[in-house]
Design a protein around this motif. Sequence first.
Motif, PDB file in Angstrom:
ATOM      1  N   LEU A 412     -38.935 -23.903  -9.905  1.00  0.00           N
ATOM      2  CA  LEU A 412     -38.180 -24.614  -8.872  1.00  0.00           C
ATOM      3  C   LEU A 412     -36.853 -23.921  -8.591  1.00  0.00           C
ATOM      4  O   LEU A 412     -36.408 -23.837  -7.442  1.00  0.00           O
ATOM      5  N   GLU A 413     -36.222 -23.411  -9.650  1.00  0.00           N
ATOM      6  CA  GLU A 413     -34.955 -22.696  -9.456  1.00  0.00           C
ATOM      7  C   GLU A 413     -35.189 -21.410  -8.665  1.00  0.00           C
ATOM      8  O   GLU A 413     -34.389 -21.046  -7.794  1.00  0.00           O
ATOM      9  N   HIS A 414     -36.302 -20.713  -8.946  1.00  0.00           N
ATOM     10  CA  HIS A 414     -36.633 -19.506  -8.188  1.00  0.00           C
ATOM     11  C   HIS A 414     -36.911 -19.834  -6.727  1.00  0.00           C
ATOM     12  O   HIS A 414     -36.502 -19.092  -5.822  1.00  0.00           O
ATOM     13  N   ILE A 415     -37.612 -20.943  -6.496  1.00  0.00           N
ATOM     14  CA  ILE A 415     -37.872 -21.368  -5.117  1.00  0.00           C
ATOM     15  C   ILE A 415     -36.559 -21.625  -4.387  1.00  0.00           C
ATOM     16  O   ILE A 415     -36.371 -21.214  -3.230  1.00  0.00           O
ATOM     17  N   GLY A 416     -35.638 -22.319  -5.061  1.00  0.00           N
ATOM     18  CA  GLY A 416     -34.330 -22.569  -4.465  1.00  0.00           C
ATOM     19  C   GLY A 416     -33.613 -21.282  -4.110  1.00  0.00           C
ATOM     20  O   GLY A 416     -32.967 -21.173  -3.048  1.00  0.00           O
ATOM     21  N   ASP A 417     -33.713 -20.279  -4.983  1.00  0.00           N
ATOM     22  CA  ASP A 417     -33.072 -18.986  -4.705  1.00  0.00           C
ATOM     23  C   ASP A 417     -33.686 -18.304  -3.491  1.00  0.00           C
ATOM     24  O   ASP A 417     -32.971 -17.739  -2.648  1.00  0.00           O
ATOM     25  N   VAL A 418     -35.024 -18.331  -3.396  1.00  0.00           N
ATOM     26  CA  VAL A 418     -35.693 -17.696  -2.254  1.00  0.00           C
ATOM     27  C   VAL A 418     -35.275 -18.386  -0.956  1.00  0.00           C
ATOM     28  O   VAL A 418     -34.988 -17.727   0.054  1.00  0.00           O
ATOM     29  N   ILE A 419     -35.226 -19.715  -0.987  1.00  0.00           N
ATOM     30  CA  ILE A 419     -34.845 -20.457   0.212  1.00  0.00           C
ATOM     31  C   ILE A 419     -33.409 -20.146   0.613  1.00  0.00           C
ATOM     32  O   ILE A 419     -33.114 -19.861   1.788  1.00  0.00           O
ATOM     33  N   ASP A 420     -32.495 -20.176  -0.355  1.00  0.00           N
ATOM     34  CA  ASP A 420     -31.074 -20.021  -0.048  1.00  0.00           C
ATOM     35  C   ASP A 420     -30.703 -18.577   0.272  1.00  0.00           C
ATOM     36  O   ASP A 420     -30.036 -18.304   1.277  1.00  0.00           O
ATOM     37  N   LYS A 421     -31.138 -17.653  -0.572  1.00  0.00           N
ATOM     38  CA  LYS A 421     -30.697 -16.267  -0.423  1.00  0.00           C
ATOM     39  C   LYS A 421     -31.509 -15.493   0.606  1.00  0.00           C
ATOM     40  O   LYS A 421     -31.003 -14.520   1.177  1.00  0.00           O
ATOM     41  N   ASN A 422     -32.747 -15.888   0.840  1.00  0.00           N
ATOM     42  CA  ASN A 422     -33.587 -15.145   1.780  1.00  0.00           C
ATOM     43  C   ASN A 422     -33.771 -15.889   3.100  1.00  0.00           C
ATOM     44  O   ASN A 422     -33.379 -15.410   4.166  1.00  0.00           O
ATOM     45  N   LEU A 423     -34.394 -17.061   3.026  1.00  0.00           N
ATOM     46  CA  LEU A 423     -34.708 -17.779   4.255  1.00  0.00           C
ATOM     47  C   LEU A 423     -33.464 -18.234   4.999  1.00  0.00           C
ATOM     48  O   LEU A 423     -33.407 -18.171   6.235  1.00  0.00           O
ATOM     49  N   MET A 424     -32.448 -18.703   4.267  1.00  0.00           N
ATOM     50  CA  MET A 424     -31.230 -19.138   4.945  1.00  0.00           C
ATOM     51  C   MET A 424     -30.455 -17.956   5.528  1.00  0.00           C
ATOM     52  O   MET A 424     -29.791 -18.088   6.558  1.00  0.00           O
ATOM     53  N   ASP A 425     -30.559 -16.805   4.891  1.00  0.00           N
ATOM     54  CA  ASP A 425     -29.933 -15.609   5.458  1.00  0.00           C
ATOM     55  C   ASP A 425     -30.598 -15.260   6.777  1.00  0.00           C
ATOM     56  O   ASP A 425     -29.921 -14.928   7.771  1.00  0.00           O
ATOM     57  N   LEU A 426     -31.939 -15.368   6.824  1.00  0.00           N
ATOM     58  CA  LEU A 426     -32.660 -15.118   8.067  1.00  0.00           C
ATOM     59  C   LEU A 426     -32.305 -16.168   9.114  1.00  0.00           C
ATOM     60  O   LEU A 426     -32.139 -15.832  10.305  1.00  0.00           O
ATOM     61  N   ALA A 427     -32.203 -17.426   8.704  1.00  0.00           N
ATOM     62  CA  ALA A 427     -31.863 -18.485   9.651  1.00  0.00           C
ATOM     63  C   ALA A 427     -30.481 -18.278  10.249  1.00  0.00           C
ATOM     64  O   ALA A 427     -30.281 -18.455  11.459  1.00  0.00           O
ATOM     65  N   ARG A 428     -29.514 -17.888   9.396  1.00  0.00           N
ATOM     66  CA  ARG A 428     -28.155 -17.680   9.909  1.00  0.00           C
ATOM     67  C   ARG A 428     -28.115 -16.507  10.900  1.00  0.00           C
ATOM     68  O   ARG A 428     -27.402 -16.566  11.909  1.00  0.00           O
ATOM     69  N   ARG A 429     -28.857 -15.445  10.604  1.00  0.00           N
ATOM     70  CA  ARG A 429     -28.912 -14.303  11.528  1.00  0.00           C
ATOM     71  C   ARG A 429     -29.535 -14.722  12.860  1.00  0.00           C
ATOM     72  O   ARG A 429     -29.070 -14.332  13.936  1.00  0.00           O
ATOM     73  N   LYS A 430     -30.586 -15.523  12.777  1.00  0.00           N
ATOM     74  CA  LYS A 430     -31.257 -15.982  14.002  1.00  0.00           C
ATOM     75  C   LYS A 430     -30.339 -16.870  14.833  1.00  0.00           C
ATOM     76  O   LYS A 430     -30.264 -16.747  16.061  1.00  0.00           O
ATOM     77  N   ILE A 431     -29.607 -17.774  14.148  1.00  0.00           N
ATOM     78  CA  ILE A 431     -28.685 -18.673  14.863  1.00  0.00           C
ATOM     79  C   ILE A 431     -27.521 -17.890  15.449  1.00  0.00           C
ATOM     80  O   ILE A 431     -27.118 -18.098  16.599  1.00  0.00           O
ATOM     81  N   HIS A 432     -26.972 -16.944  14.676  1.00  0.00           N
ATOM     82  CA  HIS A 432     -25.815 -16.163  15.125  1.00  0.00           C
ATOM     83  C   HIS A 432     -26.156 -15.330  16.356  1.00  0.00           C
ATOM     84  O   HIS A 432     -25.343 -15.217  17.298  1.00  0.00           O
ATOM     85  N   ASN A 433     -27.352 -14.738  16.365  1.00  0.00           N
ATOM     86  CA  ASN A 433     -27.765 -13.886  17.479  1.00  0.00           C
ATOM     87  C   ASN A 433     -28.449 -14.675  18.589  1.00  0.00           C
ATOM     88  O   ASN A 433     -28.893 -14.076  19.586  1.00  0.00           O
TER      89      ASN A 433
END
Length: 561
Positions: A412-433
């Motif tokens: 579960l901790e690894h899942i949280g890391d993937v969501i926060d560090k990977n998917l949220m980074d992609l989401a922020r880039r998508k929102i910013h652009n």
Amino acid sequence: MLVLTQLLGAVALLIWGTHMVQTGLIRAWGGPLRKALGQSVKSRFTAFFTGMGITALIQSGTATTLMVAGFVGQGLITTAAALPIILGADVGSSLVAQFFSLKLVWLSPLLILIGVLLYRANRSQQSRQAGKATAGLGIMMLALQLIGSTMAPISHSDAIQVIFQSITGDTLLDILVAACLTFVAHSSLAIVLLVATLVGNEALSPLLGLALVLGANMGSSMSPLLSGVGSGSNGRQVAIANLVFKLCGIALVAPFIKHAGPWLTYLGDTPERQVLHFHVLFNVFTAAVFLFLNVPVANLCAKLCKSANESRQPHQTKYLDEAALESPELAIACAAREAMRMGDMIDEMLRDTESAICENDDAATRRVEDSEVVIDILYKSVKNYLMRVERDGLSTEDNQRWVDVLSLTINLEHIGDVIDKNLMDLARRKIHNQRVFSETGNVEIHDLHQRLISNLRLGLNLFMRPDVKNAQRLLDEKTQFNQLERRYAENHLQRLAEQRVQSIETSSLHLDVIRDLKRVNSHICSLAYPILENAGKLSSKQPQVVIKTKRYPKSAHIKGA
């Protein structure tokens, strides 16, 4: 000074013997005992007598209360259904005191001998723990004999009488003194037996003994409550209800203590028997008053706990009960419940992730970031809690459960890391652009998210109730998910080949998102492997999914880079 040292040593021996019996029996037969408690709630009378019988066996109402509180904390039974067990446990504890008051001088050395032989002769953990419990019984009886022999020569001493008279005399003060002693000793049985022995040797008056017995009962209800402060578990309602029972019972009985002198002869022939019989009658009286009021008391305790739960911060643990560490099996159950809470938070994070990625919801990204901080804190708390669990006396099944809980929290901790560090980074880039996925691409990512949430819920259910059929189903879901991830990647490349503007602008983001969703799904589906491996159903060669790929123009790949 020598007499005082001998007396304190005998009292310590009595407390230690009680601890040996309690831990030995719980570690030897904790599983069946917990199962019997869990199945007894069909009827309040069945629950009452089950609680009385189990407490008479393990000789600790506190241990029974903690086990029941664990069930309530895990949501396996309601607080109202658990309260008759607690009332029965109090009666059972008072009956145990009757047994130990018997003058069976020959039984003590025999029990110690049998216990030591069982402990040394067999390497089986169950036999060793049974031997420990048997020796503990003998030690308790030996301690009571030592207390009696120590107090007999000095019980009529004027100095002793002056000491006891100077620190007692007020009923409320007597109750509070005994409650504090019981809380420190963590054993009302030990304190009640000590009081009965002192009264029997005329070191204490019978009326004082009655007041001290009331205090011992109050102290026994304080132990599971105060030792579990900070747990925040719903199981605290059980401990609060037990304290309510005792306080109400004491409030009804205490005013009549000073006037009970003429009636003492009806309680027994000797002062010692009078104290012990009063102990039984008090708990029977309390049970008779509250056995049919379990629902109103449960509702009251729920209201008392509600404000405390509402004020609790999200990162604070709710189910890691410190007192449960005394019972390793119960502690593992508490850790499992906290791990399930982490799973529920991951479920919310996945739903917020879908909003952030598919709908460009910036608020959702902030909620995910906050949740990830909580997940990290809870992971460390559960891990540290599990490391404090004493595993030496655990069965193979409980040891495996310990490993499973730790494995779940890590995943579960690894899942949280993937969501926060990977998917949220992609989401922020998508929102910013200010990028937007194509309508078809959005539908595909939505489909993967829904399957991911469904698999997570199946995996958590599998963790709580291991089942080979559902484990195989989860593994099949992994195969299907991987197949879909490849198909959707292929579909995206097809859209690139068709020169769709939205697909070209978000190509890298789209492929990275579905890749990371696949990583999350792999962590979820790993919950199935231990179950299938233990059942011999895990093939050494997992079937490979073959997907036919189409050839696309090189220009499509270049534009999608």
